[in-house]
Design a protein around this motif. Structure first.
Motif, short mmCIF file in Angstrom:
data_model
loop_
_atom_site.label_atom_id
_atom_site.label_comp_id
_atom_site.label_asym_id
_atom_site.label_seq_id
_atom_site.Cartn_x
_atom_site.Cartn_y
_atom_site.Cartn_z
N UNK A 1 0.95 -1.29 0.11
CA UNK A 1 0.28 -0.30 -0.04
C UNK A 1 0.40 1.26 0.02
N UNK A 2 2.13 1.33 0.48
CA UNK A 2 2.66 2.34 0.50
C UNK A 2 3.51 2.55 -0.54
N UNK A 3 3.37 1.86 -1.70
CA UNK A 3 4.16 2.05 -2.98
C UNK A 3 2.67 2.51 -3.54
N UNK A 4 2.12 2.56 -3.46
CA UNK A 4 0.71 2.78 -4.41
C UNK A 4 1.00 4.13 -3.72
N UNK A 5 1.38 4.28 -2.13
CA UNK A 5 0.73 5.78 -2.01
C UNK A 5 2.24 7.11 -2.42
N UNK A 6 2.98 5.95 -2.78
CA UNK A 6 4.46 6.71 -3.72
C UNK A 6 3.60 7.05 -4.51
N UNK A 7 2.83 5.97 -5.48
CA UNK A 7 2.22 7.03 -6.73
C UNK A 7 1.83 6.98 -7.29
N UNK A 8 1.37 7.76 -5.94
CA UNK A 8 -0.23 8.63 -5.87
C UNK A 8 0.29 10.15 -5.54
N UNK A 9 0.98 9.94 -4.46
CA UNK A 9 2.05 11.20 -4.50
C UNK A 9 2.94 11.89 -5.34
N UNK A 10 3.11 10.89 -6.24
CA UNK A 10 4.00 11.85 -7.21
C UNK A 10 3.19 11.87 -8.70
N UNK A 11 1.57 11.71 -8.47
CA UNK A 11 0.80 12.22 -9.84
C UNK A 11 0.26 13.93 -8.75
N UNK A 12 0.29 13.83 -7.54
CA UNK A 12 -0.09 14.53 -6.91
C UNK A 12 0.51 15.66 -7.27
N UNK A 13 1.74 15.22 -6.77
CA UNK A 13 3.43 16.25 -7.94
C UNK A 13 3.21 16.97 -9.33
N UNK A 14 2.53 15.88 -10.38
CA UNK A 14 3.02 16.61 -11.16
C UNK A 14 1.64 17.40 -11.35
#
Length: 268
Positions: A9-22
């Motif tokens: 889940x942590x890996x998926x949250x990091x991916x989600x966070x990446x799209x927020x930054x973009x």
């Protein structure tokens, strides 16, 4: 039902966070739904849940920023922060970083720049725990942004140059490159050095055109026009303002009123 490891889940949250930054709303919303579904079947992990709540907060800040609504319907961020920070909860260094960082973003959005700097400085002490280069760049940009608003020009320049050096190595972060170039130019303009600001604004315009982002093209054209106007090159300024008006009308950009106002002043 098989229990989902919190690490997944942590890996998926990091991916989600990446799209927020973009500022990639479509993919951020998609990842948000995926994370919510995974958390329902996740093993117990309080730190991961806190990290999730912090990213939910940042997601909502992104939506508020990109799609502002009636102030009576806006999220009460202060109350939300109090809930996600909890009481007497011991946080790891990484979570402390995110807590202070997001709190600084919240204070900045309210125009409370001193409080924002205080929170960012606390986050900076934990920055060593952040291994991702893009996340560090995001921190440097936010520091540059708040010091720019405080007219602490040289401090702002120190941070924005660090952010830009990271972002320019990643093609998917061109929007943040534009933001960085605009802050650099703004600092030069505050120093009455319009000639030094101009190349950065022109580079920002070039990138905006390259990614065909009409909203950013409008802002970039307006900024270049204002810069030329500040250099008393009114003919050049008028040309850029007119181009900005054309793009703004197609994009229904809110800057259209300012563009017409700048043209009215010049012709007056």
């Amino acid at each position: 039902m098989e229990v989902i490891p919190s690490a997944n889940v942590g890996i998926k949250i990091n991916e989600w966070h990446m799209y927020i930054n973009r500022f990639d709303v479509e993919n951020a919303e998609r990842l948000k739904v995926e994370v919510e579904q995974m958390i329902e079947g996740m093993e117990e992990d309080q730190n991961l849940l806190l990290y999730y709540q912090l990213i939910v907060f940042r997601h909502r800040m992104m939506i508020d920023y990109l799609f502002p609504v009636d102030s009576t319907k806006k999220l009460d961020k202060a109350e939300y922060l109090r809930k996600i920070e909890g009481k007497g909860r011991k946080l790891s260094g990484m979570l402390e970083y995110y807590t202070y960082f997001f709190k600084g973003m919240h204070d900045f959005s309210l125009g409370k720049f001193i409080r924002a700097i205080e929170s960012y400085k606390k986050a900076e002490k934990k920055l060593v725990r952040v291994l991702d280069a893009i996340e560090k760049a995001e921190f440097y940009y936010k520091m540059a942004e708040v010091f720019y608003h405080m007219k602490q020009t040289h401090v702002s320049m120190f941070y924005v140059e660090q952010a830009y050096e990271i972002y320019k190595k990643h093609d998917t972060y061109k929007i943040r490159m534009i933001h960085c170039l605009t802050v650099v130019a703004g600092n030069y303009i505050d120093l009455e050095a319009h000639g030094q600001a101009l190349p950065h604004l022109q580079k920002a315009l070039e990138i905006a055109e390259d990614i065909s982002n009409t909203q950013l093209m409008t802002k970039a054209l307006l900024n270049v026009g204002c810069c030329y106007n500040g250099m008393d090159k009114t003919t050049m300024a008028i040309g850029y303002f007119r181009k900005a008006a054309e793009v703004a009308e197609k994009a229904k950009a809110k800057e259209l009123t300012q563009i017409y106002y700048e043209l009215a002043l010049i012709h007056f």
